[in-house]
Structures are given as structure tokens and as C-alpha cells.
Design a protein around this motif. Structure first.
Motif, PDB file in Angstrom:
ATOM      1  N   ALA A 129       0.258  43.835   3.448  1.00 30.60           N
ATOM      2  CA  ALA A 129       1.620  44.368   3.463  1.00 30.60           C
ATOM      3  C   ALA A 129       2.537  43.566   2.543  1.00 30.60           C
ATOM      4  O   ALA A 129       3.322  44.138   1.781  1.00 30.60           O
ATOM      5  CB  ALA A 129       2.171  44.381   4.887  1.00 30.60           C
TER       6      ALA A 129
ATOM      7  N   PRO B  75       3.057  50.754   6.473  1.00 31.62           N
ATOM      8  CA  PRO B  75       2.267  50.844   7.721  1.00 31.62           C
ATOM      9  C   PRO B  75       1.131  51.862   7.632  1.00 31.62           C
ATOM     10  O   PRO B  75       0.021  51.612   8.115  1.00 31.62           O
ATOM     11  CB  PRO B  75       3.304  51.247   8.777  1.00 31.62           C
ATOM     12  N   GLU B  76       1.385  52.998   6.997  1.00 31.52           N
ATOM     13  CA  GLU B  76       0.342  54.013   6.837  1.00 31.52           C
ATOM     14  C   GLU B  76      -0.725  53.566   5.845  1.00 31.52           C
ATOM     15  O   GLU B  76      -1.912  53.855   6.023  1.00 31.52           O
ATOM     16  CB  GLU B  76       0.955  55.339   6.383  1.00 31.52           C
TER      17      GLU B  76
ATOM     18  N   GLN C 160      -4.052  42.218   7.377  1.00 26.91           N
ATOM     19  CA  GLN C 160      -3.026  43.245   7.279  1.00 26.91           C
ATOM     20  C   GLN C 160      -1.672  42.696   6.821  1.00 26.91           C
ATOM     21  O   GLN C 160      -0.983  43.331   6.013  1.00 26.91           O
ATOM     22  CB  GLN C 160      -2.862  43.992   8.613  1.00 26.91           C
ATOM     23  N   GLU C 161      -1.268  41.548   7.324  1.00 26.12           N
ATOM     24  CA  GLU C 161       0.027  40.983   6.941  1.00 26.12           C
ATOM     25  C   GLU C 161       0.047  40.617   5.459  1.00 26.12           C
ATOM     26  O   GLU C 161       1.024  40.903   4.751  1.00 26.12           O
ATOM     27  CB  GLU C 161       0.358  39.765   7.798  1.00 26.12           C
TER      28      GLU C 161
ATOM     29  N   ARG D 276      -2.971  51.413   7.779  1.00 21.12           N
ATOM     30  CA  ARG D 276      -3.825  52.217   8.672  1.00 21.12           C
ATOM     31  C   ARG D 276      -4.979  52.848   7.897  1.00 21.12           C
ATOM     32  O   ARG D 276      -6.146  52.781   8.330  1.00 21.12           O
ATOM     33  CB  ARG D 276      -2.978  53.318   9.337  1.00 21.12           C
TER      34      ARG D 276
END
Length: 156
Positions: free
Chosen positions: A42, A12-13, A38-39, A16
Motif C-alpha cells: 500500500a 484496498p481493492e 500488505q502495508e 485484495r
């Protein structure tokens, strides 16, 4: 300050910080920011963290979360005169949170990434720099290579 390997708990960071970098890169040029990346970012991190061809180095923020991060990748292409084994590196996502800048975090991460490349005998490393990061990369010996950097993007 300690530079460490990122873990899945840092994802998550890492997202960000990558968002901060994407916004900064858009200021310097025509860097497009696609929605919903983003997904996929990740998922790829979860799959590749700890692999032989990727190093993700981070510095923790004292108050929690990450102060800075950087990603080193190793790719292969056909060998050639300037790249006898065809392997080259690419540094991606070097980012320091605005509240933690000017404290040496990016420099420490660059030292760790360049050491990682040297240990793997990678003889060429490329990166794209924002105007903020360019002076640091030049201190590490990064220069224009004499060829224009051209990019094609699917217009659809």
C-alpha cells in the motif's frame, strides 16, 4: 467495459486482488507468501501511482470495488545487444476477481498496458504467468526466451 488508471482510493481493492493472485501462484509452485506485505504494498502504491515508471490499470466491478487489475513497471539496467537503451518492462499483479472471470477484463488491461509500453518505446516486457493466465499472455506474443528463469531468495 472501461479500463482506467488506478487511484489511491483503489489501494484496498488492489491489495485484495493481489492476495487472490498470491494464493493462486502458491498453487502453481513454491511461491512463498510472506506475512505483513500488505502495508508495504500500500505504501509503495501511494508513493508511485502516477509516476512515469509505473502504470496501474483497473476495471471496476458493477457492484463496486474492482473486477480486475494489472501493473506495468519500467526498469533500467545496463544497455546491451538485445536492449540498446537498457529499459525493460515487467507486468505484475494481473488479477481478476474469481466472480468476474471470463469477461475480457484481463485482456482489456493487457491491451492498455501494452499500449502504455509502446508509447514509451519499451522494447522488452517480462512477466511470470500462472497456468490460468499463460494462454492469454501467449496470445499477446509472450514466449519463453530460451534462458532458464532462476531466482535466489534469502533463506533467513
Amino acid at each position: 467495459m472501461t479500463v482506467r488508471d488506478a487511484t489511491c482510493a483503489d489501494i484496498p481493492e488492489l491489495i485484495r486482488l493481489r492476495e487472490i493472485l498470491a494464493d493462486r501462484m502458491a498453487q502453481d509452485g513454491t511461491y512463498p507468501v510472506d506475512a505483513q506485505w500488505q502495508e508495504a504494498y500500500a505504501d509503495d502504491l501511494r508513493e508511485r501511482l502516477g509516476s512515469d515508471d509505473m502504470a496501474v490499470r483497473v476495471v471496476d466491478a458493477p457492484e463496486g470495488g474492482l473486477a480486475a487489475c494489472g501493473v506495468g513497471l519500467i526498469f533500467e539496467r545496463l544497455p546491451g545487444p538485445g536492449l540498446p537503451d537498457g529499459r525493460y518492462g515487467y507486468i505484475q499483479g494481473m488479477t481478476t476477481d474469481p466472480g468476474h472471470r471470463r469477461r475480457g477484463h484481463s485482456r482489456a488491461i493487457m491491451v492498455a498496458l501494452m499500449e502504455w509500453y509502446r508509447e514509451r518505446e519499451v522494447r522488452r516486457v517480462d512477466l511470470h504467468a500462472t497456468s490460468d493466465g499463460e494462454p492469454l499472455y501467449r496470445e499477446f506474443g509472450f514466449v519463453e526466451d530460451g534462458y532458464p528463469s532462476l531466482t535466489w531468495r534469502d533463506p533467513s
